[in-house]
Design a protein around this motif. Sequence first.
Motif, PDB file in Angstrom:
ATOM      1  N   ASN A  70      -3.696   9.862   2.209  1.00 27.30           N
ATOM      2  CA  ASN A  70      -4.514   9.037   1.317  1.00 27.30           C
ATOM      3  C   ASN A  70      -3.843   7.688   1.121  1.00 27.30           C
ATOM      4  O   ASN A  70      -2.633   7.607   0.913  1.00 27.30           O
ATOM      5  CB  ASN A  70      -4.676   9.702  -0.053  1.00 27.30           C
ATOM      6  N   THR A  71      -4.626   6.618   1.162  1.00 25.56           N
ATOM      7  CA  THR A  71      -4.094   5.280   0.959  1.00 25.56           C
ATOM      8  C   THR A  71      -4.477   4.765  -0.421  1.00 25.56           C
ATOM      9  O   THR A  71      -5.571   5.012  -0.916  1.00 25.56           O
ATOM     10  CB  THR A  71      -4.636   4.304   2.020  1.00 25.56           C
ATOM     11  N   LEU A  72      -3.545   4.038  -1.051  1.00 27.38           N
ATOM     12  CA  LEU A  72      -3.793   3.467  -2.370  1.00 27.38           C
ATOM     13  C   LEU A  72      -3.009   2.170  -2.490  1.00 27.38           C
ATOM     14  O   LEU A  72      -1.795   2.149  -2.283  1.00 27.38           O
ATOM     15  CB  LEU A  72      -3.361   4.447  -3.471  1.00 27.38           C
ATOM     16  N   LYS A  85     -11.240   3.216  -5.403  1.00 28.88           N
ATOM     17  CA  LYS A  85      -9.868   3.700  -5.595  1.00 28.88           C
ATOM     18  C   LYS A  85      -9.138   2.886  -6.651  1.00 28.88           C
ATOM     19  O   LYS A  85      -8.357   3.427  -7.445  1.00 28.88           O
ATOM     20  CB  LYS A  85      -9.113   3.668  -4.266  1.00 28.88           C
ATOM     21  N   GLN A  86      -9.393   1.582  -6.689  1.00 29.13           N
ATOM     22  CA  GLN A  86      -8.768   0.753  -7.718  1.00 29.13           C
ATOM     23  C   GLN A  86      -9.257   1.156  -9.107  1.00 29.13           C
ATOM     24  O   GLN A  86      -8.476   1.211 -10.072  1.00 29.13           O
ATOM     25  CB  GLN A  86      -9.074  -0.724  -7.461  1.00 29.13           C
ATOM     26  N   LEU A 106      -6.274  11.429  -9.598  1.00 28.97           N
ATOM     27  CA  LEU A 106      -6.264  10.231  -8.760  1.00 28.97           C
ATOM     28  C   LEU A 106      -6.283  10.597  -7.284  1.00 28.97           C
ATOM     29  O   LEU A 106      -7.016   9.994  -6.491  1.00 28.97           O
ATOM     30  CB  LEU A 106      -5.027   9.389  -9.090  1.00 28.97           C
ATOM     31  N   CYS A 107      -5.505  11.611  -6.905  1.00 27.60           N
ATOM     32  CA  CYS A 107      -5.451  12.029  -5.500  1.00 27.60           C
ATOM     33  C   CYS A 107      -6.792  12.580  -5.030  1.00 27.60           C
ATOM     34  O   CYS A 107      -7.167  12.406  -3.865  1.00 27.60           O
ATOM     35  CB  CYS A 107      -4.354  13.068  -5.297  1.00 27.60           C
ATOM     36  N   THR A 152      -8.877   9.495  -4.184  1.00 24.51           N
ATOM     37  CA  THR A 152      -8.438   8.792  -2.972  1.00 24.51           C
ATOM     38  C   THR A 152      -8.735   9.631  -1.728  1.00 24.51           C
ATOM     39  O   THR A 152      -9.121   9.095  -0.685  1.00 24.51           O
ATOM     40  CB  THR A 152      -6.937   8.450  -3.037  1.00 24.51           C
ATOM     41  N   LEU A 202      -7.523   4.317 -10.115  1.00 25.25           N
ATOM     42  CA  LEU A 202      -6.156   4.051 -10.559  1.00 25.25           C
ATOM     43  C   LEU A 202      -6.146   3.487 -11.975  1.00 25.25           C
ATOM     44  O   LEU A 202      -5.355   3.911 -12.828  1.00 25.25           O
ATOM     45  CB  LEU A 202      -5.478   3.081  -9.592  1.00 25.25           C
ATOM     46  N   THR A 246      -4.117  -5.588  -8.640  1.00 21.22           N
ATOM     47  CA  THR A 246      -3.532  -5.327  -7.332  1.00 21.22           C
ATOM     48  C   THR A 246      -2.470  -6.369  -7.001  1.00 21.22           C
ATOM     49  O   THR A 246      -2.532  -7.514  -7.447  1.00 21.22           O
ATOM     50  CB  THR A 246      -4.619  -5.331  -6.243  1.00 21.22           C
ATOM     51  N   THR A 298       0.833  -1.194   0.000  1.00 17.35           N
ATOM     52  CA  THR A 298       0.000   0.000   0.000  1.00 17.35           C
ATOM     53  C   THR A 298       0.873   1.251   0.000  1.00 17.35           C
ATOM     54  O   THR A 298       1.946   1.260   0.606  1.00 17.35           O
ATOM     55  CB  THR A 298      -0.909   0.009   1.252  1.00 17.35           C
TER      56      THR A 298
END
Length: 322
Positions: free
Chosen positions: A167-169, A310-311, A278-279, A282, A314, A177, A159
Amino acid sequence: MAHLVQTMAYTGQKPWHELGNLLPRKQSIDVWAKNAGMDWEICETPVRYMAEQAGSLGSIMSFDDQKVLYRSDTKAPLSVVGGRYQVVQPKEVLEFYRDLTEISGFELETAGVLKAGKKFWALAKTGKESVLKGNDVVKGYILLATSCDGTLATTATPTTIRVVCNNTLALAINGATSAIKVPHSTSFDAHSVKKQLGIAVSQWDSFMYRMKTLSERKVKSHESMNYFLKVLCQSDSQSDVSQGLVNERALKKVQAMYEGHGRGAELGAASGTAWGLLCAITEYVDHEKRARSPEYRIDSAWFGQGATLKQRALDHAIQMIS
């Protein structure tokens, strides 16, 4: 309202969900277990039922194909699962990191229990770090989580966390993934998972190269709206009348965050770029998306609909540089 997060511990700055007990850095696994509420075990017993008989209480019978899982400390029930269900104990999740923290330079940062013990996790820094334009720092982590109610396989996920906004991704390569999942139909082999994680963590440079490319991809106004529409307005339930209103609110929110109101939106890497798009998503999922409580938000952002969103964000961002 009952909290989903029963107990949690953390080091450093207070997590984005503002929950938990603060610990000094580099504590022992036992200290983590106590403060994160993970110093108990999952016990199991066969399902039993009362076979009624006329004029009496009847006999207590067992159904050996199913078993009840319950907490050793409170005796509270957790779930009913199949007889072959392989349990992963809370302490095992923490023990997974023992050699990683003592030898490989990892550092535990958060750990805790969700849904009264039905889910639990630990998150550790890997030491990986990249800096994008404008001092936009992204750090690498490993999240290990599991459940005892069948809702989550034991999952180790590389991660990333964007420092400016927490923010987590999940780290993903080629649209997939890098998470390693161990179903509860098999036993959890920590050594095997770590070997697979070694490969996933080695993909950090490749992943961050793509994030750097996103930060260099300038975006026109119509592209930003098209991106947000693709990410937020994909619905499996076309008949949901309220979905349009929900998406309209979300669209306005992410657009505003992207255009300068988001955390770190003014940084060089994010301003007017695909990385900024993207940010915005997230940040919306981790901080702004409607949730019954911060506890529900963290569950969604890491394991549920938020993680899926979030996926998707991305994937669509990567398409812009393909």
